[in-house]
Design a protein around this motif. Sequence first.
Motif, mmCIF file in Angstrom:
data_model
loop_
_atom_site.group_PDB
_atom_site.id
_atom_site.type_symbol
_atom_site.label_atom_id
_atom_site.label_comp_id
_atom_site.label_asym_id
_atom_site.label_seq_id
_atom_site.Cartn_x
_atom_site.Cartn_y
_atom_site.Cartn_z
ATOM 1 N N ALA A 85 -7.830 -3.841 9.581
ATOM 2 C CA ALA A 85 -9.036 -4.762 9.326
ATOM 3 C C ALA A 85 -9.797 -4.334 7.979
ATOM 4 C CB ALA A 85 -9.949 -4.648 10.502
ATOM 5 N N GLU A 86 -9.565 -3.199 7.790
ATOM 6 C CA GLU A 86 -10.255 -2.580 6.570
ATOM 7 C C GLU A 86 -9.558 -2.597 5.268
ATOM 8 O OE1 GLU A 86 -13.436 -2.036 6.645
ATOM 9 O OE2 GLU A 86 -13.377 -2.314 8.893
ATOM 10 N N THR A 87 -8.178 -2.703 5.299
ATOM 11 C CA THR A 87 -7.548 -2.986 3.958
ATOM 12 C C THR A 87 -6.816 -4.474 4.005
ATOM 13 O OG1 THR A 87 -5.712 -2.106 5.436
ATOM 14 C CG2 THR A 87 -6.804 -0.635 4.082
ATOM 15 N N GLY A 88 -7.104 -5.006 3.056
ATOM 16 C CA GLY A 88 -6.558 -6.460 2.615
ATOM 17 C C GLY A 88 -5.206 -5.968 2.028
ATOM 18 N N ARG A 157 -7.622 -14.698 1.455
ATOM 19 C CA ARG A 157 -7.324 -14.604 2.658
ATOM 20 C C ARG A 157 -7.712 -13.098 2.942
ATOM 21 N NH1 ARG A 157 -1.424 -15.501 5.592
ATOM 22 N NH2 ARG A 157 -1.021 -13.764 3.881
ATOM 23 N N ALA A 158 -7.124 -12.304 2.236
ATOM 24 C CA ALA A 158 -7.286 -10.632 2.367
ATOM 25 C C ALA A 158 -8.879 -10.532 2.032
ATOM 26 C CB ALA A 158 -6.594 -9.965 1.420
ATOM 27 N N VAL A 165 -10.594 -1.735 0.857
ATOM 28 C CA VAL A 165 -9.381 -1.386 -0.039
ATOM 29 C C VAL A 165 -8.475 -2.399 -0.163
ATOM 30 C CG1 VAL A 165 -7.500 0.096 -0.704
ATOM 31 C CG2 VAL A 165 -9.290 1.053 0.775
ATOM 32 N N MET A 166 -8.173 -2.908 -1.333
ATOM 33 C CA MET A 166 -7.143 -3.887 -1.399
ATOM 34 C C MET A 166 -5.809 -3.482 -2.013
ATOM 35 S SD MET A 166 -8.153 -7.088 -0.845
ATOM 36 C CE MET A 166 -7.366 -8.449 -1.888
ATOM 37 N N LEU A 167 -4.834 -3.780 -0.922
ATOM 38 C CA LEU A 167 -3.308 -3.275 -1.584
ATOM 39 C C LEU A 167 -2.407 -4.354 -2.058
ATOM 40 C CD1 LEU A 167 -2.496 -1.256 1.914
ATOM 41 C CD2 LEU A 167 -3.584 -0.429 -0.179
ATOM 42 N N PHE A 168 -2.068 -4.357 -3.277
ATOM 43 C CA PHE A 168 -1.426 -5.208 -3.944
ATOM 44 C C PHE A 168 0.212 -5.017 -3.927
ATOM 45 C CE2 PHE A 168 -4.452 -8.518 -5.187
ATOM 46 C CZ PHE A 168 -5.520 -7.438 -5.096
ATOM 47 N N ASP A 169 1.106 -5.407 -3.491
ATOM 48 C CA ASP A 169 2.591 -5.080 -3.406
ATOM 49 C C ASP A 169 3.417 -6.140 -4.293
ATOM 50 O OD1 ASP A 169 5.119 -4.358 -3.003
ATOM 51 O OD2 ASP A 169 5.167 -4.722 -0.841
ATOM 52 N N MET A 195 -14.119 -3.685 -6.600
ATOM 53 C CA MET A 195 -13.271 -3.407 -5.326
ATOM 54 C C MET A 195 -12.216 -2.070 -5.648
ATOM 55 S SD MET A 195 -11.908 -4.360 -2.530
ATOM 56 C CE MET A 195 -12.648 -5.855 -2.221
ATOM 57 N N THR A 196 -11.907 -1.238 -4.567
ATOM 58 C CA THR A 196 -10.854 -0.479 -4.656
ATOM 59 C C THR A 196 -9.600 -1.027 -4.540
ATOM 60 O OG1 THR A 196 -12.536 0.972 -3.568
ATOM 61 C CG2 THR A 196 -10.210 1.862 -3.583
ATOM 62 N N MET A 197 -8.714 -0.619 -5.467
ATOM 63 C CA MET A 197 -7.416 -1.384 -5.446
ATOM 64 C C MET A 197 -6.375 -0.453 -5.722
ATOM 65 S SD MET A 197 -8.748 -4.767 -7.633
ATOM 66 C CE MET A 197 -7.340 -5.396 -8.041
ATOM 67 N N LEU A 198 -5.359 -0.718 -4.917
ATOM 68 C CA LEU A 198 -3.986 0.156 -5.117
ATOM 69 C C LEU A 198 -2.980 -1.064 -5.647
ATOM 70 C CD1 LEU A 198 -4.817 2.757 -3.390
ATOM 71 C CD2 LEU A 198 -2.435 2.655 -3.062
#
Lengths: 250, 406
Positions: A85-88, A157-158, A165-169, A195-198
């Motif tokens: 829920a805390e990571t998009g 949506r995320a 945190v946002m994770l982008f694959d 935003m914190t992003m990976l």
Amino acid sequence: MPTGKQKPIIHCRGVHKWFDEFHALRGIDMDVYPKEVVVIFGPSGSGKSTFIRTLNRLEEHQKGVITVDGIELSHDVRNIEKIRAETGMVFQQFNLFPHLTVLQNVALAPIWVRRWPRRKAEAEALSILERVGIPEQAHKFPGQLSGGQQQRVAIARALAMQPKVMLFDEPTSALDPEMIKEVLDVMIQLAKSGMTMLVVTHEMGFARAVADRMFFFDRGQVVESGTPDQIFSKPKEDRTKLFLSQILSH
Amino acid sequence: MAETLTQQQDSYLPPPAPPGAIKWIRDNLFKGWLNTLLTLISAVGLYFAISRSLIWFFAQADWTPIINFPILFSVGQYPREELWRIGGVLSALALLLGFSWSHWGGLLRGVSLYAGAMFLVLGALPVSHPALTPSMRVFLISLPATILLAFWIGRWRFVSKRMVMALWLVYPFFSLLLIRGLAGSAVLELVSTTLWGGLLVTFVLSIGGIVICFPIGVALALGRRSKLPVVSAISTFFIETIRGVPLITLLFLFSVVLALFLPPDARLDRLLRALIAMTIFSAAYMAENVRGGLQAIPPGQEEAAKALGMNGVQITALIVLPQALRIVIPTIVGQFITLFKDTTLVYIVGVNDFLGIGRSIVNSNPAYLQAQLEVYLFIAAIYWIFSYLMSLASRRLETSLGVGKR
């Protein structure tokens, strides 16, 4: 950006992962600090997607420690759901829900996971859709949108869950060239908003523009990491040099 | 480049207009002598087939067994003085249809109009018949009127969607109570199911079977895919066992063998036993159909929902099932139609369904035995009408749900 006293929001030590015999992750260490933008790149099969998917437990790691926002990932389902829920997360294939409208896609999780009242969730969803530049598509179905628009909906949506945190694959790998820019623009704007992003990506222009640190993955290991400056102008490892020359030459 | 393209397009002629009817006939039916000969032979054959059928239908066929027993065909031996209860069930249905029509429209509008028109035609038939008493006519015509009235009332604020849905949920129980009655009640005397028959039994079995087998089938499909080995094993065992046994065997098993194992005072009602057999039989098939739909959902859907923090129940109920069920609507409706027709098998365990009534009428009188072709044709026509209406409804449902298809 890693300053002395700040606590990392993502903390990984010695993360290992096997797919049957195949050793996909061989001891990954990584700390990501709030408001950092981290780009992960490397050849295909290097474990970068697998790694980012272990962070919200879409893949299970078998050895090592992963802590997200102070919660350690374990078999406890409630912990996993809390972390999710805390990571998009944004996927290469968008993975929008085709039976729901764009607005319903965005408002769904806030309603059911955050338990927001429908009206609040939908108002919030609309304002996020405005932020990613497609409020006029709110009542269409995902199938009626272009790839770039779909990926922006996926980002919205995320974001609707207000993640830390946002994770982008590989968010742009499935897109036509002309649509990559509209998605990258949204991501750049997001990065600038703090935003914190990976981000797992091969878009080196994006990395140069907003990344704070870059990690080069090969064969399940972090070969080299550093600021974009260090990576692009004076890479230390030969493998990094070779890979960069291959993806930057064309 | 663009310029040459448009220039080229300008120089194209529009496609030739479709040929007229006479030209079409000449091209397709009378091209060459062989073609012409075949056309003529077919025409003569068709003429004789159609004219013979029409002559038989209107002049030679003996429809008396059907005309004599409309009530018997409808409800079997159900006590005639209690027929008002069936009327009550139908009136309640008309009311609910009208409410639903005004709330949801679309498919329900079609269903309401078809049903209303059917009752209107029945009630206004320009023939005199002992069963069509004035009060019966008034009742039949009151049904479409009830539908329209309910449609109109349905727009008022106090009839909410939620209330209509709740009424639909209560409706099967209400109907069953009304039709069966209560032991020891003066107003609603108990009407033993041995007296039920005809279309009433066919509908009780098929609607009961459909309503009960659907949730069981979905649960079994989910169970079979469950990560818990025990749940998955039990579901798989159940599905494969039931699917490996013919329906007739199951009906016998439940109506004959089961009675041997249960204490005599615990014997289940005969109709109920048939219903249970039909239900678990179609639940097993339903499970496999639904599983097919579940497997068609790409794993990315579940991953995306997980990544948003949704729990397993939410993912299944909000993401996976709605998509899976939409995919298998045609199969599910096909199965409902099969179940509807399979109810005729209960005749062999002594339940007098629609077909059973037909058979007993035919066998009751040598004169009727002469007319058995007519009786079976009539029965076939009724089954065809209801099956066709179901598949029509399924197609409407598909189009109305197909909006967001990827």
